[in-house]
Scaffold this motif. Structure first.
Motif, mmCIF file in Angstrom:
data_model
loop_
_atom_site.group_PDB
_atom_site.id
_atom_site.type_symbol
_atom_site.label_atom_id
_atom_site.label_comp_id
_atom_site.label_asym_id
_atom_site.label_seq_id
_atom_site.Cartn_x
_atom_site.Cartn_y
_atom_site.Cartn_z
ATOM 1 N N MET A 74 57.404 72.329 61.078
ATOM 2 C CA MET A 74 58.306 71.606 61.978
ATOM 3 C C MET A 74 58.657 70.242 61.398
ATOM 4 S SD MET A 74 57.120 72.545 65.894
ATOM 5 C CE MET A 74 55.399 72.026 65.718
ATOM 6 N N ALA A 75 57.681 69.564 60.803
ATOM 7 C CA ALA A 75 57.942 68.256 60.201
ATOM 8 C C ALA A 75 58.983 68.366 59.085
ATOM 9 C CB ALA A 75 56.640 67.654 59.664
ATOM 10 N N ASP A 76 58.866 69.394 58.252
ATOM 11 C CA ASP A 76 59.826 69.602 57.170
ATOM 12 C C ASP A 76 61.234 69.827 57.725
ATOM 13 O OD1 ASP A 76 57.846 69.359 55.288
ATOM 14 O OD2 ASP A 76 57.542 71.520 55.047
ATOM 15 N N LEU A 77 61.341 70.659 58.757
ATOM 16 C CA LEU A 77 62.650 70.987 59.324
ATOM 17 C C LEU A 77 63.280 69.773 59.998
ATOM 18 C CD1 LEU A 77 61.798 74.480 60.873
ATOM 19 C CD2 LEU A 77 63.182 74.041 58.834
ATOM 20 N N LEU A 78 62.478 69.005 60.709
ATOM 21 C CA LEU A 78 63.004 67.826 61.403
ATOM 22 C C LEU A 78 63.378 66.729 60.410
ATOM 23 C CD1 LEU A 78 60.437 67.874 64.324
ATOM 24 C CD2 LEU A 78 62.918 68.089 64.603
ATOM 25 N N ASP A 79 62.536 66.510 59.417
ATOM 26 C CA ASP A 79 62.836 65.479 58.414
ATOM 27 C C ASP A 79 64.087 65.827 57.617
ATOM 28 O OD1 ASP A 79 60.624 64.089 59.218
ATOM 29 O OD2 ASP A 79 59.328 64.762 57.577
ATOM 30 N N GLY A 80 64.311 67.109 57.407
ATOM 31 C CA GLY A 80 65.490 67.540 56.665
ATOM 32 C C GLY A 80 66.736 67.678 57.508
ATOM 33 N N GLY A 81 66.631 67.354 58.802
ATOM 34 C CA GLY A 81 67.792 67.463 59.690
ATOM 35 C C GLY A 81 68.250 68.887 59.919
ATOM 36 N N GLU A 82 67.348 69.836 59.711
ATOM 37 C CA GLU A 82 67.741 71.244 59.854
ATOM 38 C C GLU A 82 67.704 71.729 61.301
ATOM 39 O OE1 GLU A 82 66.205 73.957 56.669
ATOM 40 O OE2 GLU A 82 65.066 72.172 56.083
ATOM 41 N N VAL A 83 66.942 71.054 62.154
ATOM 42 C CA VAL A 83 66.885 71.424 63.565
ATOM 43 C C VAL A 83 66.972 70.171 64.413
ATOM 44 C CG1 VAL A 83 65.517 73.513 63.133
ATOM 45 C CG2 VAL A 83 64.353 71.369 63.681
ATOM 46 N N ASP A 84 67.514 70.337 65.631
ATOM 47 C CA ASP A 84 67.603 69.235 66.592
ATOM 48 C C ASP A 84 66.482 69.285 67.615
ATOM 49 O OD1 ASP A 84 70.027 68.490 65.413
ATOM 50 O OD2 ASP A 84 71.189 69.755 66.782
ATOM 51 N N ALA A 85 65.920 70.460 67.815
ATOM 52 C CA ALA A 85 64.922 70.662 68.855
ATOM 53 C C ALA A 85 64.054 71.846 68.457
ATOM 54 C CB ALA A 85 65.587 70.909 70.201
ATOM 55 N N VAL A 86 62.972 72.032 69.218
ATOM 56 C CA VAL A 86 62.009 73.075 68.890
ATOM 57 C C VAL A 86 61.600 73.806 70.156
ATOM 58 C CG1 VAL A 86 59.654 73.507 68.043
ATOM 59 C CG2 VAL A 86 61.118 71.864 66.853
ATOM 60 N N VAL A 87 61.375 75.103 70.014
ATOM 61 C CA VAL A 87 60.761 75.910 71.071
ATOM 62 C C VAL A 87 59.444 76.434 70.520
ATOM 63 C CG1 VAL A 87 60.933 78.001 72.476
ATOM 64 C CG2 VAL A 87 62.956 76.570 72.102
ATOM 65 N N ILE A 88 58.354 76.185 71.239
ATOM 66 C CA ILE A 88 57.064 76.708 70.809
ATOM 67 C C ILE A 88 56.603 77.790 71.780
ATOM 68 C CG2 ILE A 88 56.409 74.572 69.656
ATOM 69 C CD1 ILE A 88 54.520 73.996 71.995
ATOM 70 N N THR A 89 55.758 78.673 71.307
ATOM 71 C CA THR A 89 55.257 79.770 72.137
ATOM 72 C C THR A 89 53.737 79.819 72.025
ATOM 73 O OG1 THR A 89 55.419 81.390 70.328
ATOM 74 C CG2 THR A 89 57.360 81.114 71.729
ATOM 75 N N GLY A 90 53.125 80.528 72.981
ATOM 76 C CA GLY A 90 51.687 80.757 72.908
ATOM 77 C C GLY A 90 50.857 79.501 73.057
ATOM 78 N N THR A 91 51.180 78.647 74.032
ATOM 79 C CA THR A 91 50.401 77.430 74.235
ATOM 80 C C THR A 91 48.969 77.757 74.658
ATOM 81 O OG1 THR A 91 51.238 77.321 76.496
ATOM 82 C CG2 THR A 91 52.393 76.028 74.840
ATOM 83 N N PHE A 92 48.069 76.808 74.417
ATOM 84 C CA PHE A 92 46.662 77.025 74.742
ATOM 85 C C PHE A 92 45.995 75.690 75.031
ATOM 86 C CE2 PHE A 92 47.302 76.736 70.174
ATOM 87 C CZ PHE A 92 46.379 75.782 69.767
ATOM 88 N N HIS A 93 44.790 75.739 75.596
ATOM 89 C CA HIS A 93 44.046 74.518 75.892
ATOM 90 C C HIS A 93 43.883 73.680 74.623
ATOM 91 C CE1 HIS A 93 42.984 75.641 79.976
ATOM 92 N NE2 HIS A 93 42.601 76.831 79.549
ATOM 93 N N GLY A 94 44.242 72.382 74.708
ATOM 94 C CA GLY A 94 44.094 71.496 73.558
ATOM 95 C C GLY A 94 45.086 71.762 72.443
ATOM 96 N N ASP A 95 46.247 72.311 72.767
ATOM 97 C CA ASP A 95 47.250 72.663 71.764
ATOM 98 C C ASP A 95 47.713 71.400 71.013
ATOM 99 O OD1 ASP A 95 49.494 73.578 70.351
ATOM 100 O OD2 ASP A 95 50.021 75.013 71.919
ATOM 101 N N PRO A 96 47.503 71.309 69.694
ATOM 102 C CA PRO A 96 47.895 70.094 68.969
ATOM 103 C C PRO A 96 49.407 69.969 68.776
ATOM 104 C CG PRO A 96 47.061 71.725 67.429
ATOM 105 C CD PRO A 96 46.822 72.288 68.806
ATOM 106 N N ARG A 97 50.132 71.076 68.884
ATOM 107 C CA ARG A 97 51.573 71.037 68.633
ATOM 108 C C ARG A 97 52.299 70.202 69.677
ATOM 109 N NH1 ARG A 97 52.826 77.218 68.946
ATOM 110 N NH2 ARG A 97 51.512 76.848 70.790
ATOM 111 N N THR A 98 51.901 70.344 70.945
ATOM 112 C CA THR A 98 52.622 69.642 72.001
ATOM 113 C C THR A 98 52.422 68.130 71.903
ATOM 114 O OG1 THR A 98 50.758 69.956 73.535
ATOM 115 C CG2 THR A 98 52.482 71.637 73.525
ATOM 116 N N GLY A 99 51.198 67.718 71.574
ATOM 117 C CA GLY A 99 50.951 66.289 71.410
ATOM 118 C C GLY A 99 51.721 65.711 70.237
ATOM 119 N N TRP A 100 51.799 66.471 69.142
ATOM 120 C CA TRP A 100 52.523 66.010 67.957
ATOM 121 C C TRP A 100 54.014 65.868 68.258
ATOM 122 C CZ3 TRP A 100 56.426 67.921 64.817
ATOM 123 C CH2 TRP A 100 56.594 67.280 63.579
#
Length: 342
Positions: free
Chosen positions: A114-140
């Motif tokens: 996700m960092a690569d895609l955002l830094d390269g301007g390839e995406v404007d937003a993100v959809v994540i799936t399969g959330t779980f307790h303590g998911d590090p993706r949402t905090g990031w």
């Protein structure tokens, strides 16, 4: 073939300037609400779709949403996410957006991608799936200020009244509650639940629906645990039925578990034992197993509504306020075969 509607057509129908239409499409927050609503009605009436490449040049946006694709692991229930990604692609296209699907094997790898895609301007937003307790993706994503929506709730103390981020989910408890209620009404009061080991947010939520329905009916039933595969479920249910043959029906947390339960029941002489799954996969349909349909197409629509609003581009990150930060899709029980289908 009829000519596709243009910005000028929308401006004429809405009674506004061409620039106002462009503002509604690209920067809706700067347009007065009444004007924006009038333009949005004209867009819907004409079926106007902004050209993504041209919009990218004007707005310096990619008009692209990134979504992670889980690694292929075989099994039965992965078809639900496949349907979700397919529906999200179709609905994003209708809104003048594109989907960029990427792969990663761990949450850490997903963050790097996700960092690569955002830094390269390839995406404007993100959809994540399969959330779980303590998911590090949402905090990031939240710390970085990235617009995102999760297919899966935050699994916090109170995901509805105090949500940590925007989310859409299927009401798993409502699905198993409906299955359990049907089993109680048609098969008897000794309804067992076949779930995953405790600690899974999704699994615990589905178990809750069974417990609530049983409590409402003043009934009790055994709880059977197995990993999410047919073989493990077959072994666990076989052992349980040998020890407690009074079971009148089994409500399972997934179709993989339900198929294992049906095989086990047949092997110990209970071929007519009603079994209910969750996911409504083609495998459950082929075997005549009742199952809970998650309606991933509605999940996809909810994701885009939270991410984009009624029209226009991806909205800026906003506070996940109670009442407006989530969409909870109520699933549908599909009854088949010996579970009571006519």
């Amino acid at each position: 073939m009829p000519k596709a509607p243009t910005v000028d057509d929308v401006a004429r129908v809405a009674g506004v300037s061409r620039q106002t239409v462009s503002n509604v499409v690209n920067s809706p927050a700067i347009v007065r609400e009444a004007t924006r609503e009038r333009v949005e009605r004209a867009i819907a009436e004409l079926g106007y779709r902004p050209h993504a490449a041209a919009r990218q040049l004007r707005t310096r946006r990619s008009s692209t949403i990134g979504v992670h694709l889980d690694p292929y692991a075989g099994g039965i229930s992965g078809v639900v996410l496949d349907r979700f990604v397919h529906a999200l692609t179709e609905r994003a296209t209708d809104r003048g957006m594109r989907l960029l699907v990427f792969a990663a094997r761990t949450p850490g790898q997903e963050i790097e991608r996700m960092a690569d895609l955002l830094d390269g301007g390839e995406v404007d937003a993100v959809v994540i799936t399969g959330t779980f307790h303590g998911d590090p993706r949402t905090g990031w994503l939240s710390a970085r200020g990235v617009p995102f929506v999760a297919f899966g709730r935050p699994w916090g103390v109170d995901d509805v009244a105090d949500p940590a981020h925007l989310w859409v989910d299927v009401d798993g408890a409502a699905g198993t509650r409906a299955a359990t209620t049907h089993a109680l009404q048609t098969a008897g009061r000794d309804v067992a639940f076949l779930g995953w080991p405790e600690g899974s947010g999704t699994g615990d939520d589905r178990e809750r629906g069974w417990r609530e329905a049983m409590a409402d009916a003043g009934a009790t039933g055994i709880r059977i645990s197995a990993e999410n595969n047919v073989g493990a479920a077959r072994a666990a249910v076989g052992d349980a039925l040998s020890a407690a043959p009074a079971v009148s029906a089994i409500v399972a947390a997934s179709d993989a578990l339900a198929i294992g339960a049906q095989l086990a029941a047949g092997a110990v002489g209970y071929a007519d034992l009603p079994v209910y799954g969750f996911d409504n996969t083609p495998a459950a349909e082929a075997l005549g197993i009742s199952s809970v349909e998650q309606l991933p197409e509605r999940v996809a629509a909810g994701v885009l509504e939270l991410l984009m609003g009624p029209t226009g581009n991806v909205v800026a990150p906003r506070e996940a306020a109670a009442g407006t930060a989530h969409v909870l899709v109520e699933p549908q029980l599909i009854v088949r075969g010996h579970s009571g289908a006519g």
